[in-house]
Design a protein around this motif. Structure first.
Motif, PDB file in Angstrom:
ATOM      1  N   GLY A  89      15.269 -15.161   0.775  1.00  0.00           N
ATOM      2  CA  GLY A  89      15.076 -14.960  -0.416  1.00  0.00           C
ATOM      3  C   GLY A  89      13.497 -15.306  -0.558  1.00  0.00           C
ATOM      4  N   PRO A  90      13.179 -14.694  -1.894  1.00  0.00           N
ATOM      5  CA  PRO A  90      11.440 -14.974  -2.231  1.00  0.00           C
ATOM      6  C   PRO A  90      11.235 -16.312  -2.548  1.00  0.00           C
ATOM      7  CG  PRO A  90      12.716 -13.247  -3.560  1.00  0.00           C
ATOM      8  CD  PRO A  90      13.576 -13.844  -2.732  1.00  0.00           C
ATOM      9  N   HIS A  91      10.125 -16.903  -2.203  1.00  0.00           N
ATOM     10  CA  HIS A  91       9.489 -18.030  -2.497  1.00  0.00           C
ATOM     11  C   HIS A  91       9.387 -18.293  -3.918  1.00  0.00           C
ATOM     12  CE1 HIS A  91       7.751 -17.773   1.987  1.00  0.00           C
ATOM     13  NE2 HIS A  91       8.849 -18.459   1.961  1.00  0.00           N
ATOM     14  N   PHE A  92       8.991 -17.051  -4.602  1.00  0.00           N
ATOM     15  CA  PHE A  92       8.666 -17.224  -6.120  1.00  0.00           C
ATOM     16  C   PHE A  92       9.261 -15.804  -6.604  1.00  0.00           C
ATOM     17  CE2 PHE A  92       4.828 -16.390  -3.610  1.00  0.00           C
ATOM     18  CZ  PHE A  92       4.441 -15.196  -3.915  1.00  0.00           C
ATOM     19  N   ALA A  93       9.053 -15.704  -8.028  1.00  0.00           N
ATOM     20  CA  ALA A  93       9.333 -14.510  -8.567  1.00  0.00           C
ATOM     21  C   ALA A  93       8.450 -13.501  -8.019  1.00  0.00           C
ATOM     22  CB  ALA A  93       9.366 -14.413 -10.163  1.00  0.00           C
ATOM     23  N   GLY A 150       1.874   0.318  -8.824  1.00  0.00           N
ATOM     24  CA  GLY A 150       2.923  -0.154  -9.363  1.00  0.00           C
ATOM     25  C   GLY A 150       2.956  -1.488  -8.751  1.00  0.00           C
ATOM     26  N   GLY A 151       4.404  -2.088  -8.866  1.00  0.00           N
ATOM     27  CA  GLY A 151       4.646  -3.280  -8.068  1.00  0.00           C
ATOM     28  C   GLY A 151       3.630  -4.573  -8.380  1.00  0.00           C
ATOM     29  N   GLY A 152       3.052  -4.504  -9.360  1.00  0.00           N
ATOM     30  CA  GLY A 152       2.045  -5.634  -9.422  1.00  0.00           C
ATOM     31  C   GLY A 152       0.555  -5.416  -8.987  1.00  0.00           C
ATOM     32  N   ALA A 153       0.479  -4.222  -8.364  1.00  0.00           N
ATOM     33  CA  ALA A 153      -0.989  -3.918  -7.978  1.00  0.00           C
ATOM     34  C   ALA A 153      -1.958  -3.606  -9.193  1.00  0.00           C
ATOM     35  CB  ALA A 153      -1.071  -2.561  -6.884  1.00  0.00           C
ATOM     36  N   HIS A 191      -9.357  -7.239   5.703  1.00  0.00           N
ATOM     37  CA  HIS A 191      -8.717  -7.148   6.722  1.00  0.00           C
ATOM     38  C   HIS A 191      -7.292  -6.701   6.459  1.00  0.00           C
ATOM     39  CE1 HIS A 191      -6.867  -8.220  10.733  1.00  0.00           C
ATOM     40  NE2 HIS A 191      -8.235  -7.812  11.199  1.00  0.00           N
ATOM     41  N   ILE A 192      -6.673  -5.941   7.705  1.00  0.00           N
ATOM     42  CA  ILE A 192      -5.336  -5.393   7.646  1.00  0.00           C
ATOM     43  C   ILE A 192      -4.321  -6.785   7.228  1.00  0.00           C
ATOM     44  CG2 ILE A 192      -5.569  -3.455   8.380  1.00  0.00           C
ATOM     45  CD1 ILE A 192      -4.336  -4.642  11.218  1.00  0.00           C
ATOM     46  N   SER A 193      -4.591  -8.044   7.950  1.00  0.00           N
ATOM     47  CA  SER A 193      -3.691  -9.047   7.764  1.00  0.00           C
ATOM     48  C   SER A 193      -3.867  -9.572   6.349  1.00  0.00           C
ATOM     49  CB  SER A 193      -4.160 -10.191   8.826  1.00  0.00           C
ATOM     50  OG  SER A 193      -4.025  -9.846  10.000  1.00  0.00           O
ATOM     51  N   ASP A 194      -5.007  -9.515   5.597  1.00  0.00           N
ATOM     52  CA  ASP A 194      -5.094  -9.886   4.196  1.00  0.00           C
ATOM     53  C   ASP A 194      -4.287  -8.872   3.400  1.00  0.00           C
ATOM     54  OD1 ASP A 194      -6.780 -12.311   4.587  1.00  0.00           O
ATOM     55  OD2 ASP A 194      -8.286 -11.081   4.960  1.00  0.00           O
ATOM     56  N   PHE A 195      -4.367  -7.548   3.724  1.00  0.00           N
ATOM     57  CA  PHE A 195      -3.436  -6.725   2.952  1.00  0.00           C
ATOM     58  C   PHE A 195      -2.332  -6.906   3.097  1.00  0.00           C
ATOM     59  CE2 PHE A 195      -1.219  -2.512   3.962  1.00  0.00           C
ATOM     60  CZ  PHE A 195      -1.278  -2.294   2.308  1.00  0.00           C
ATOM     61  N   HIS A 196      -1.683  -7.261   4.248  1.00  0.00           N
ATOM     62  CA  HIS A 196      -0.300  -7.532   4.660  1.00  0.00           C
ATOM     63  C   HIS A 196      -0.077  -8.868   3.722  1.00  0.00           C
ATOM     64  CE1 HIS A 196      -0.072  -5.530   8.850  1.00  0.00           C
ATOM     65  NE2 HIS A 196       0.358  -4.661   7.841  1.00  0.00           N
ATOM     66  N   ALA A 197      -0.650  -9.842   3.568  1.00  0.00           N
ATOM     67  CA  ALA A 197      -0.502 -11.119   3.044  1.00  0.00           C
ATOM     68  C   ALA A 197      -0.305 -10.764   1.469  1.00  0.00           C
ATOM     69  CB  ALA A 197      -1.501 -12.106   2.998  1.00  0.00           C
ATOM     70  N   THR A 198      -1.186  -9.701   0.915  1.00  0.00           N
ATOM     71  CA  THR A 198      -1.134  -9.553  -0.582  1.00  0.00           C
ATOM     72  C   THR A 198       0.208  -8.496  -0.666  1.00  0.00           C
ATOM     73  OG1 THR A 198      -3.638  -9.067  -0.369  1.00  0.00           O
ATOM     74  CG2 THR A 198      -2.469  -7.996  -1.937  1.00  0.00           C
ATOM     75  N   VAL A 199       0.652  -7.721   0.133  1.00  0.00           N
ATOM     76  CA  VAL A 199       1.874  -7.075  -0.021  1.00  0.00           C
ATOM     77  C   VAL A 199       3.047  -8.070   0.006  1.00  0.00           C
ATOM     78  CG1 VAL A 199       3.565  -5.527   0.994  1.00  0.00           C
ATOM     79  CG2 VAL A 199       1.015  -4.766   0.821  1.00  0.00           C
ATOM     80  N   LEU A 200       3.018  -8.872   0.834  1.00  0.00           N
ATOM     81  CA  LEU A 200       4.121 -10.124   0.975  1.00  0.00           C
ATOM     82  C   LEU A 200       4.067 -10.896  -0.464  1.00  0.00           C
ATOM     83  CD1 LEU A 200       4.158 -11.423   4.548  1.00  0.00           C
ATOM     84  CD2 LEU A 200       5.477  -9.882   3.652  1.00  0.00           C
ATOM     85  N   HIS A 201       2.759 -11.288  -0.928  1.00  0.00           N
ATOM     86  CA  HIS A 201       2.819 -11.842  -2.196  1.00  0.00           C
ATOM     87  C   HIS A 201       3.473 -10.890  -3.451  1.00  0.00           C
ATOM     88  CE1 HIS A 201       0.978 -15.280  -4.416  1.00  0.00           C
ATOM     89  NE2 HIS A 201       0.957 -14.212  -5.595  1.00  0.00           N
ATOM     90  N   LEU A 202       3.048  -9.920  -3.440  1.00  0.00           N
ATOM     91  CA  LEU A 202       3.794  -9.066  -4.309  1.00  0.00           C
ATOM     92  C   LEU A 202       5.193  -8.984  -4.254  1.00  0.00           C
ATOM     93  CD1 LEU A 202       1.178  -5.986  -4.613  1.00  0.00           C
ATOM     94  CD2 LEU A 202       1.333  -8.004  -6.383  1.00  0.00           C
ATOM     95  N   PRO A 232      -3.640 -13.870   0.336  1.00  0.00           N
ATOM     96  CA  PRO A 232      -3.573 -12.419  -0.614  1.00  0.00           C
ATOM     97  C   PRO A 232      -4.580 -12.296  -1.576  1.00  0.00           C
ATOM     98  CG  PRO A 232      -2.050 -14.380  -1.389  1.00  0.00           C
ATOM     99  CD  PRO A 232      -2.565 -14.736  -0.007  1.00  0.00           C
ATOM    100  N   VAL A 233      -5.193 -11.072  -1.696  1.00  0.00           N
ATOM    101  CA  VAL A 233      -6.272 -10.902  -2.518  1.00  0.00           C
ATOM    102  C   VAL A 233      -5.857 -10.607  -3.942  1.00  0.00           C
ATOM    103  CG1 VAL A 233      -8.203  -9.255  -2.836  1.00  0.00           C
ATOM    104  CG2 VAL A 233      -7.483  -9.871  -0.456  1.00  0.00           C
ATOM    105  N   LYS A 234      -6.578 -11.805  -4.602  1.00  0.00           N
ATOM    106  CA  LYS A 234      -6.099 -11.795  -6.254  1.00  0.00           C
ATOM    107  C   LYS A 234      -6.615 -10.673  -6.830  1.00  0.00           C
ATOM    108  CE  LYS A 234      -5.727 -16.770  -6.436  1.00  0.00           C
ATOM    109  NZ  LYS A 234      -6.157 -18.108  -7.169  1.00  0.00           N
ATOM    110  N   ALA A 235      -7.784 -10.308  -6.640  1.00  0.00           N
ATOM    111  CA  ALA A 235      -8.507  -9.008  -7.089  1.00  0.00           C
ATOM    112  C   ALA A 235      -7.747  -7.591  -7.020  1.00  0.00           C
ATOM    113  CB  ALA A 235      -9.939  -8.854  -6.641  1.00  0.00           C
ATOM    114  N   LEU A 236      -6.746  -7.581  -6.048  1.00  0.00           N
ATOM    115  CA  LEU A 236      -5.806  -6.583  -6.040  1.00  0.00           C
ATOM    116  C   LEU A 236      -4.645  -6.499  -6.939  1.00  0.00           C
ATOM    117  CD1 LEU A 236      -5.854  -6.273  -2.024  1.00  0.00           C
ATOM    118  CD2 LEU A 236      -7.581  -5.062  -3.838  1.00  0.00           C
TER     119      LEU A 236
END
Length: 476
Positions: free
Chosen positions: A41-45, A407-410, A432-443, A470-474
């Motif tokens: 389950g997600p950590h947040f909406a 889409g999807g919050g981007a 970095h691709i790890s920050d990209f992954h963190a951003t996708v997971l955040h979305l 996650p990168v807030k600017a994205l």
């Protein structure tokens, strides 16, 4: 002497250790095994409920698509300065070259949308019309310089194979919304030009150390959509169902004795396969799609296996509750003939990608469907091999490359990151691709540093041990 495993010892020899205590421990282990198969389950909406990931296998040239470098026209056929390369290691394909001649892009760039994104509008005119819906990322970077480790890193967060891929993490975390279809589906589109395709395999959509049910299910464009999904000749559904019920009963006995999570996976996958016999034919039958949809995606949408057809199929999968659709499009490894191959590649993807954005909007799905487009690394500003104004090649370049999300919050219309005049080094907002992954997971509703699965005594994560954020600017 008969072989006797540790698990069998603890299972059958409970009287040696105290029946009540071991029964308690064993019951808990079964409960834990069962829970490992359920969505955490997600950590947040979440802003995105599903993902359509369009991976361009081979590494698209950012210089010829999204990273405008007009100053390079003055550098045509001059050598890349040592101060720009700065000792970066090269692949064996160009490390032996006597020269590194600058090859400016031969294609026309212009500003697109209100955001003013400078992009290749000559080859991507349809996508340019969606510029304000797209989050443009021009400063991705990776440590991997060759395809195998680079694709593994982009898909799984690690250059070494055997880790769960992004789609498997999404499946595990979000769970299913359609019991008749997998949560994670893989499509492999056939490019029009097949000059230099990279090998891809099921290791890229492996569930790794996650439960096996979260591995990607590959759909084929010819023959049965999924191998062995249909009954053998002369075997009716009733017989198939009795067979599966019998197998599941045996597997259930085995699971009760040993508690192996993979046995539980096998039970659920047999049942899923039987249900898919009814759901998949309806899914893959495009005859009921209205003509305006085929016009929207382009003439190739009716051609099985084409990129346009695969993107339309991805929309149908998303529409039916599939959480993650991974689509691969090959032949972006442009070591030569960029001038001849890039138009063909762009023609394959331009209209279908723009159509997907428009189609999802019309269906009210754009805001909660995340589209990702990109490859595993970028390409060099200098030419590999010979150089003419009409033709040139580009080697792998991990130091900077471009991708996009929509889409999807981007954040639509955002332009993130800058590179130097040579599109060789990042000068602003490295990603970095790890920050990209963190951003996708955040979305998707997850904290990347907390989204984990216990494996070999460690908390396995998509981002590994990287301090990714996650990168807030994205994000919108």
């Amino acid at each position: 002497m008969n072989s006797f495993t540790r698990r069998q010892f603890f299972t059958s020899g409970s009287h040696l250790l105290g029946g009540a205590a071991l029964t308690s421990l064993f019951s808990q282990s079964l409960a834990n095994a069962a829970m490992s198969h359920k969505a955490s389950g997600p950590h947040f909406a979440p802003k995105a409920k599903r993902v359509i990931y369009l991976h361009m296998v081979g590494g698209p040239s950012q210089i010829d698509l999204f990273d405008y470098k007009p100053e390079m026209m003055k550098w045509y056929d001059k050598d890349l300065p040592d101060s720009i390369r700065n000792g970066q290691r090269l692949t064996t394909m160009t490390s032996g070259q006597a020269r590194f001649p600058i090859a400016p892009s031969k294609f026309q760039f212009s500003a697109a949308g209100q955001c003013g994104m400078m992009m290749n509008t000559e080859l991507l005119p349809n996508l340019a019309k969606k510029a304000d819906d797209i989050c443009w990322m021009r400063s991705l970077h990776t440590e991997a310089i060759n395809h195998e480790p680079a694709i593994a890193a982009m898909q799984t967060g690690n250059q070494i194979g055997g880790r769960p891929c992004l789609g498997s993490w999404a499946s595990y975390g979000l769970g299913s919304t359609n019991e008749n279809l997998p949560t994670f589906v893989v499509l492999v589109a056939t490019p029009t030009n097949r000059e230099q395709e990279q090998a891809i395999s099921s290791r890229l959509w492996s569930s790794g150390y996650l439960p096996g049910e979260h591995a990607g299910v590959s759909f084929r464009s010819k023959g049965d959509p999924i191998l062995y999904i249909n009954n053998p000749p002369g075997v009716p559904d009733s017989v198939r169902k009795r067979t599966i019920d019998g197998l599941n009963a045996l597997n259930e006995l085995n699971y009760q004795q040993l508690g192996d999570p993979e046995t539980a996976t096998r039970i659920s996958q047999y049942e899923m396969a039987f249900r898919m016999q009814a759901s998949v034919p309806e899914l893959t039958d495009l005859s009921k799609e209205p003509e305006h949809i085929f016009k929207l995606y382009g003439e190739d949408a009716k051609k099985p296996g084409s990129f346009a057809n695969s993107v339309l199929m991805a929309r149908r999968l998303a529409e039916r509750g599939v959480r993650f659709i991974q689509l691969y499009h090959n032949n972006w490894d442009h070591h030569s003939n960029v001038g001849g191959r890039m138009p063909s590649q762009c023609k394959d993807v331009d209209q279908p990608c723009a159509a997907l954005i428009e189609d999802l909007k019309q269906r009210g799905m754009f805001d909660d469907t995340l589209i990702i487009w990109g490859g595993e690394f970028g390409r060099t500003i200098y030419s590999q091999g010979g150089l003419t104004k009409e033709n040139y090649g580009r080697d792998h370049h991990p130091r900077c490359f471009s991708m996009w999300m929509a889409g999807g919050g981007a954040k639509g219309g955002a332009i993130y990151g800058e590179t130097d005049d040579f599109s060789y080094n990042i000068v602003k907002d490295p990603l970095h691709i790890s920050d990209f992954h963190a951003t996708v997971l955040h979305l998707l509703g997850f904290h990347a540093d907390r989204f984990s699965f216990k494996t070999q005594g460690l908390d396995g994560k998509l981002i590994g041990i990287n301090p990714a954020k996650p990168v807030k600017a994205l994000m919108a």
